[in-house]
Design a protein around this motif. Structure first.
Motif, PDB file in Angstrom:
ATOM      1  N   LEU A 212       0.825  -1.200   0.000  1.00  0.00           N
ATOM      2  CA  LEU A 212       0.000   0.000   0.000  1.00  0.00           C
ATOM      3  C   LEU A 212       0.860   1.250   0.000  1.00  0.00           C
ATOM      4  CD1 LEU A 212      -2.753  -1.093   2.527  1.00  0.00           C
ATOM      5  CD2 LEU A 212      -2.947  -0.930   0.038  1.00  0.00           C
TER       6      LEU A 212
ATOM      7  N   LEU B 126       0.847   4.191  -2.826  1.00  0.00           N
ATOM      8  CA  LEU B 126       0.645   5.601  -2.542  1.00  0.00           C
ATOM      9  C   LEU B 126       1.747   6.447  -3.160  1.00  0.00           C
ATOM     10  CD1 LEU B 126      -0.597   5.679   1.150  1.00  0.00           C
ATOM     11  CD2 LEU B 126      -1.843   6.339  -0.895  1.00  0.00           C
TER      12      LEU B 126
ATOM     13  N   LEU C 196      -4.362   1.911  -6.219  1.00  0.00           N
ATOM     14  CA  LEU C 196      -5.498   1.812  -5.314  1.00  0.00           C
ATOM     15  C   LEU C 196      -6.811   2.142  -6.012  1.00  0.00           C
ATOM     16  CD1 LEU C 196      -4.010   3.579  -2.159  1.00  0.00           C
ATOM     17  CD2 LEU C 196      -4.188   1.120  -2.587  1.00  0.00           C
TER      18      LEU C 196
ATOM     19  N   PRO D 232      -5.766   7.239   0.066  1.00  0.00           N
ATOM     20  CA  PRO D 232      -5.942   5.789   0.191  1.00  0.00           C
ATOM     21  C   PRO D 232      -7.362   5.376   0.585  1.00  0.00           C
ATOM     22  CG  PRO D 232      -4.880   6.633   2.149  1.00  0.00           C
ATOM     23  CD  PRO D 232      -5.014   7.793   1.216  1.00  0.00           C
TER      24      PRO D 232
ATOM     25  N   GLN E   3      -2.981   4.121   6.240  1.00  0.00           N
ATOM     26  CA  GLN E   3      -1.771   4.775   5.757  1.00  0.00           C
ATOM     27  C   GLN E   3      -1.470   6.031   6.555  1.00  0.00           C
ATOM     28  OE1 GLN E   3       0.428   3.561   3.492  1.00  0.00           O
ATOM     29  NE2 GLN E   3      -0.865   1.786   3.804  1.00  0.00           N
TER      30      GLN E   3
END
Length: 369
Positions: free
Chosen positions: A26, A30, A231, A262, A289
């Motif tokens: 993740l 990002l 994402l 996110p 996040q």
């Protein structure tokens, strides 16, 4: 019952490894992001709501060149998003909607001088009708030969979400898909192989349409703001609209440096609302996040900043907006930004955008400016 400590330790170790892997994935998504810019007219004499002056457009290009940005072709970015491939920091994609002749006259020479790729989303109907202010097939072919991507903007540039009288959902969806497929076939016939990239006219779509196009292999783009990353759903990708107002240089610098937000789930998710279904609240569930949530700011079309609250749980971060303003007929939009809490990303903002479409009180559709 005796506890097998070795087994427990092994399970915990695997769980920690998986969580660490998820966090790294993740985090990479990002950071592995790009910004897609959307332009219409590049002219001083066209409607202000969809125009940027050639002088300001030239400043945009100079800023990108002087500040280390890479300008990618849209098909390259789409492929990296599909495959979860690497996207370095400071990647920008330049797109134009509607194939106006000012793109050919003003923007194309500047881009050709820099040898930068760009995409023009084309609705074939105005081209075939030879309407004033639109490019010709010959001009589009010339730009494609020089490295531009020509892509789908539906055939007739209608509001795709609107049903005709006595049309059910299945009939509506079939008609809209036929319109998009007709555009794809027409572009291919006139210009050769055409990637399955679609820009929704007016940025309007619904979850049903987005899911259908995904099943047909399209990657599709709206007009809601934000950076794109792995994402995002591939048929709901954001772009930053650029005009003289929304693209003035201080805004432009912040937008091209923006980071993806996110968001994992939005509730309610319906973009099309009426008098009975306008949501009063909105819930945005985030992945866990590092975003500086105390500095979260949310803004609603024409209403300015609105209140939001943030909570954390094992499932991640939840943003709650308990009093959405009443939506006027037309398109309403929510934008939320939060500064990055990563030291090396100081001064850059995560950017989230959501939109709704609402008919007039008498049930008829709003008109465009």
């Amino acid at each position: 019952m005796a506890i097998n400590t070795r087994k427990v330790s092994s399970v915990l170790s695997r769980c920690i490894s998986r969580l660490a892997a998820l966090f790294l994935l993740l985090s990479a998504e990002l950071c592995a992001a790009a910004v897609i810019l959307q332009y219409h007219h590049v002219s001083d004499t066209t409607p202000a709501s969809t125009s940027i002056s050639p002088a300001l457009f030239k400043q945009h290009l100079a800023y990108l060149a002087d500040n280390g940005y890479q300008v990618w072709p849209l098909p390259r970015l789409a492929e990296q998003l599909k495959t979860q491939g690497d996207i370095p920091d400071k990647v920008v994609v330049i797109t134009f909607d509607d194939a106006y002749d000012s793109i050919y006259a003003a923007a194309y020479p500047m881009l050709r001088e820099r040898n930068w790729p760009f995409t023009v989303f084309v609705a074939p109907a105005p081209i075939q009708q030879k309407l004033a202010s639109f490019m010709t097939w010959q001009q589009l072919a010339e730009m494609k030969q020089a490295g531009a991507t020509i892509a789908n903007h539906s055939f007739a540039h209608k509001h795709l979400v609107r049903r005709e009288a006595d049309e059910n959902e299945a009939q509506w969806l079939e008609r809209v898909v036929q319109d998009i497929q007709a555009a794809q076939e027409t572009l291919t016939r006139h210009l050769g192989e055409t990637p399955k990239l679609l820009a929704y006219p007016y940025g309007e779509y619904t979850n049903v349409l987005a899911d259908k196009l995904g099943g047909l292999g399209y990657v599709a783009f709206g007009q809601q703001s934000g950076a794109v990353s792995g994402l995002h759903k591939l048929t709901e990708l954001p772009r930053f609209p650029m005009t003289n107002y929304f693209g003035e240089m201080s805004q432009f610098k912040a937008k091209v440096a923006s980071l993806p937000f996110p968001a994992r789930q939005v509730v309610p998710a319906a973009q099309l609302v009426d008098q009975a279904t306008q949501p009063e609240t909105l819930r945005i569930q985030l992945y866990p996040q590092a975003i500086n949530m105390p500095q979260l700011s949310c803004y609603f079309s024409g209403k300015g900043r609105i209140a939001s609250k943030v909570s954390r749980s094992d499932e991640g971060v939840l943003i709650e907006i308990d009093q959405l303003p009443e939506m006027m007929p037309g398109r309403s939009r929510l934008n939320c930004t939060a500064p990055s809490s990563e030291h090396h990303l100081n001064g850059r903002f995560h950017w989230f955008s959501w939109f709704w479409m609402r008919k007039k009180k008498d049930g008829t559709w709003y008109e465009e400016d």
